[in-house]
Design an enzyme around this catalytic site. Structure first.
Site, short mmCIF file in Angstrom:
data_model
loop_
_atom_site.label_atom_id
_atom_site.label_comp_id
_atom_site.label_asym_id
_atom_site.label_seq_id
_atom_site.Cartn_x
_atom_site.Cartn_y
_atom_site.Cartn_z
N HIS A 12 0.83 -1.20 0.00
CA HIS A 12 0.00 0.00 0.00
C HIS A 12 0.87 1.26 0.00
CE1 HIS A 12 -2.74 2.89 2.31
NE2 HIS A 12 -3.37 2.65 1.18
N ARG A 13 0.86 1.99 -1.11
CA ARG A 13 1.74 3.15 -1.30
C ARG A 13 3.19 2.73 -1.13
NH1 ARG A 13 -1.81 7.22 2.63
NH2 ARG A 13 -3.83 6.40 1.96
N GLU A 39 0.48 -0.62 -4.72
CA GLU A 39 -0.64 0.30 -4.94
C GLU A 39 -0.07 1.70 -4.81
OE1 GLU A 39 -3.86 3.04 -3.45
OE2 GLU A 39 -1.98 2.42 -2.49
N ASP A 41 -0.92 6.24 -5.83
CA ASP A 41 -1.93 7.26 -6.10
C ASP A 41 -1.38 8.29 -7.08
OD1 ASP A 41 -3.82 6.50 -3.72
OD2 ASP A 41 -1.83 6.69 -2.86
N HIS A 54 -0.62 10.92 -2.48
CA HIS A 54 -1.98 10.54 -2.10
C HIS A 54 -2.95 11.71 -2.01
CE1 HIS A 54 -5.31 9.53 0.66
NE2 HIS A 54 -5.26 8.35 0.07
N GLU A 113 -4.29 4.17 -8.37
CA GLU A 113 -5.53 4.83 -7.98
C GLU A 113 -5.56 6.23 -8.57
OE1 GLU A 113 -8.08 6.51 -4.17
OE2 GLU A 113 -6.55 4.98 -3.80
N LYS A 115 -6.65 9.73 -8.49
CA LYS A 115 -7.12 10.60 -7.40
C LYS A 115 -7.80 11.84 -7.98
CE LYS A 115 -6.40 9.96 -3.63
NZ LYS A 115 -7.12 9.21 -2.56
N ASP A 234 0.38 -1.99 4.42
CA ASP A 234 1.57 -1.16 4.61
C ASP A 234 2.80 -2.01 4.92
OD1 ASP A 234 -0.08 1.06 4.33
OD2 ASP A 234 -0.30 1.38 6.48
#
Length: 243
Positions: A12-13, A39, A41, A54, A113, A115, A234
């Site tokens: 995640h990120r 993943e 953003d 993000h 993602e 945004k 994470d």
């Protein structure tokens, strides 16, 4: 990388539990830890560059202030990203191109993602698809967003792209909604798995399920037991040990 995992692990990120989120260092660590995917953003800068960050503003994660979309790439690159995660160092905001350059050397999935639910970025979808196509990485990509109009536009531009809806609390049968739109997956938060019939509805609709953000052992176990195709976390090393 362990290819036999039924539930894949997506960072995640990046490995954001250990490095500042959405930085090259976080993505590099995710690779080293053996994650199946990452993943990230994407926003657009004032001069039309695709930026990996993000929030709509730079305030939370950098030493600057203001909207991402009102700053040029040069201005964004001059900012220092927060070093709340160890080790200390100087971290910068990457462009999507920089992240793709890194990930093309792997066989990992990349969940972008979009945004654009609060700040709208004209032409973002075209730019993202062009960047991915030029890198010949189409098979490694899935696109998610809370802006479902944007996902539909991605499908209109390229019917073969993989897409996943993000959604907020309290939806009734989001899986059926996603299927009617021609979306390929649902991206629920961990707590959505506790909603009545949610898991069954996803299975009935024949959609994939990629669940975020599962960091606690009991949450990772819940995602695994739900039969999700991916857990977004994470701490990819911890999730790998559990799944």
């Amino acid at each position: 990388m362990e290819k036999g995992r039924e539930t894949k692990v997506w960072a995640h990120r990046g490995a954001s539990g250990y490095r500042p989120e959405n930085t090259m260092e976080a993505f590099e660590l995710a690779i080293r830890q053996g994650a199946d995917g990452i993943e990230l953003d994407v926003h657009t800068s004032a001069d039309g560059q695709l930026i990996v960050i993000h929030d709509e503003t730079v305030d939370r994660v950098t030493d600057g202030t203001g909207l991402v979309g009102e700053k040029t790439l040069k201005a964004l690159k001059e900012l220092k990203v927060s070093t709340s995660a160890e080790p200390e160092g100087i971290y910068r905001i990457p462009t999507l191109q920089e992240v793709l350059d890194l990930m093309r050397t792997t066989d990992m999935m990349v969940n972008i993602e979009l945004k654009n639910s609060i700040c709208f970025y004209p032409g973002m979808e075209e730019k993202v698809l062009k960047a991915v196509k030029e890198m010949k990485m189409e098979e490694q990509l899935i696109y998610s967003s809370f802006n479902h109009y944007s996902l539909l536009k991605m499908k209109q531009l390229d019917s073969q792209v993989q897409t996943g809806i993000l959604f907020s609390d309290g939806w009734v049968n989001p899986a059926m909604y996603a299927k009617k739109l021609g979306i390929n997956a649902v991206h629920p938060a961990v707590y959505h798995l506790k909603y009545p019939q949610f898991r069954e509805e996803v299975k009935r609709a024949g959609l994939k399920m990629h669940v975020w953000t599962a960091d606690k052992p009991e949450h990772i176990q819940l995602v695994k037991e739900a039969g999700a195709e991916a857990v977004i976390t994470d701490y990819p090393d911890r999730a790998i040990a559990l799944v």
